[in-house]
Design an enzyme around this catalytic site. Structure first.
Site, PDB file in Angstrom:
ATOM      1  N   GLU A  78      23.972 -58.416  12.137  1.00 20.89           N
ATOM      2  CA  GLU A  78      25.215 -58.841  12.765  1.00 20.89           C
ATOM      3  C   GLU A  78      26.420 -58.730  11.839  1.00 20.89           C
ATOM      4  O   GLU A  78      27.562 -58.858  12.285  1.00 20.89           O
ATOM      5  CB  GLU A  78      25.076 -60.278  13.281  1.00 20.89           C
ATOM      6  CG  GLU A  78      24.141 -60.369  14.481  1.00 20.89           C
ATOM      7  CD  GLU A  78      23.904 -61.794  14.958  1.00 20.89           C
ATOM      8  OE1 GLU A  78      24.260 -62.733  14.213  1.00 20.89           O
ATOM      9  OE2 GLU A  78      23.348 -61.961  16.057  1.00 20.89           O
ATOM     10  N   GLU A 109       2.186 -61.117   5.523  1.00 17.02           N
ATOM     11  CA  GLU A 109       2.858 -62.072   4.649  1.00 17.02           C
ATOM     12  C   GLU A 109       2.023 -62.453   3.428  1.00 17.02           C
ATOM     13  O   GLU A 109       2.520 -63.106   2.505  1.00 17.02           O
ATOM     14  CB  GLU A 109       3.226 -63.338   5.420  1.00 17.02           C
ATOM     15  CG  GLU A 109       2.047 -64.183   5.851  1.00 17.02           C
ATOM     16  CD  GLU A 109       2.512 -65.456   6.551  1.00 17.02           C
ATOM     17  OE1 GLU A 109       2.243 -66.535   6.016  1.00 17.02           O
ATOM     18  OE2 GLU A 109       3.149 -65.357   7.617  1.00 17.02           O
TER      19      GLU A 109
END
Length: 267
Positions: A78, A109
């Site tokens: 963004e 992860e």
């Protein structure tokens, strides 16, 4: 037991009415801004270190897994449309690659080495900042990335939701936002995710303001990618220069940005 894994204050959720479920979630959500407020000194310390490095050409990287990784990708993605910065100035990297944005990648992860491997194509340097995002504060992907980054001279920070975590210990400037047990036990996409989103908003917005990407309270460098944003840009010009709509449209078309239009008149 980690605070993020501790048992919910609520029980027998399946027996609750919809109204009670929603009201209880909302009650828990209201506590998040207070937890973030307590971390403002830590956030300030991190932002104050990021800005001078980016003024020297540094970049901001986020790494995380699952919800945390997705939040980093969202915040990074963004920045270009909001502040008109290059797409590679703020970069979000998620364990498991872009596939993991939409679909969980099992065990991604747990790889201590992979985050630095994912970062290496960007040729990170001492002007760059790496922020690890991990609600639990114990994600190996994030710990490994921060550990190697710190040895390589990068500025390191993190956003976690437990006190005294391994991720915080691996970061020079940790941000610890302890929001307490989740409404749904262990579901850190809820309060923890909300807290992380708020903190990332604060970090990126504060950094961009300090880098001169805002004038007054306006996003003068935003990208004009749709009609709504073009209309917003024209209104910014009207407000800043006290001109009519026709003149604002003319200036925007001529200079291609709110900044260009304003500076053409105010120079």
């Amino acid at each position: 037991m980690l605070t993020t894994e501790s048992s919910s204050h609520y029980n027998n959720l399946e027996k609750m009415s919809v109204q009670d479920i929603l009201s209880s979630i909302n009650k828990e959500d209201k506590t998040v801004p207070n937890a973030v407020e307590k971390a403002i000194p830590q956030i300030e310390a991190l932002v104050s270190q990021i800005v001078p490095r980016m003024q020297k050409g540094g970049r901001l990287f986020y790494i995380g897994a699952g919800t945390s990784g997705r939040l980093g990708v969202v915040d990074a993605s963004e920045c270009p449309p909001t502040f008109g910065v290059p797409f590679d100035l703020v970069v979000g990297i998620i364990a498991g690659g872009d596939t993991a944005i939409r679909k969980a990648v099992e065990n991604a992860e747990d790889d201590w080495n992979q985050a630095w491997i994912d970062l290496k194509p960007y040729e990170p340097n001492e002007n760059d900042t790496l922020i690890g995002i991990a609600a639990s504060g114990r994600t190996p992907y994030v710990i490994g990335g921060l550990t190697v980054a710190q040895k390589a001279g990068l500025l390191t920070g993190c956003v976690v939701c437990n006190d005294g975590s391994p991720v915080a210990k691996a970061a020079a400037f940790p941000v610890e936002v302890v929001v307490g047990p989740e409404f749904l036990t262990g579901s850190t996409r809820m309060k923890s995710g909300t807290a992380q989103k708020l903190v990332l908003n604060m970090i990126s917005t504060a950094v961009m303001i300090r880098l001169g990407k805002v004038k007054g309270n306006k996003m003068i460098d935003m990208q004009l990618t749709n009609e709504k944003l073009v209309n917003r840009a024209q209104q910014m010009i009207i407000d800043e220069l006290n001109v009519d709509a026709a003149e604002a449209e003319k200036l925007l078309n001529q200079y291609g940005s709110v900044r260009g239009a304003i500076e053409s008149v105010q120079k």
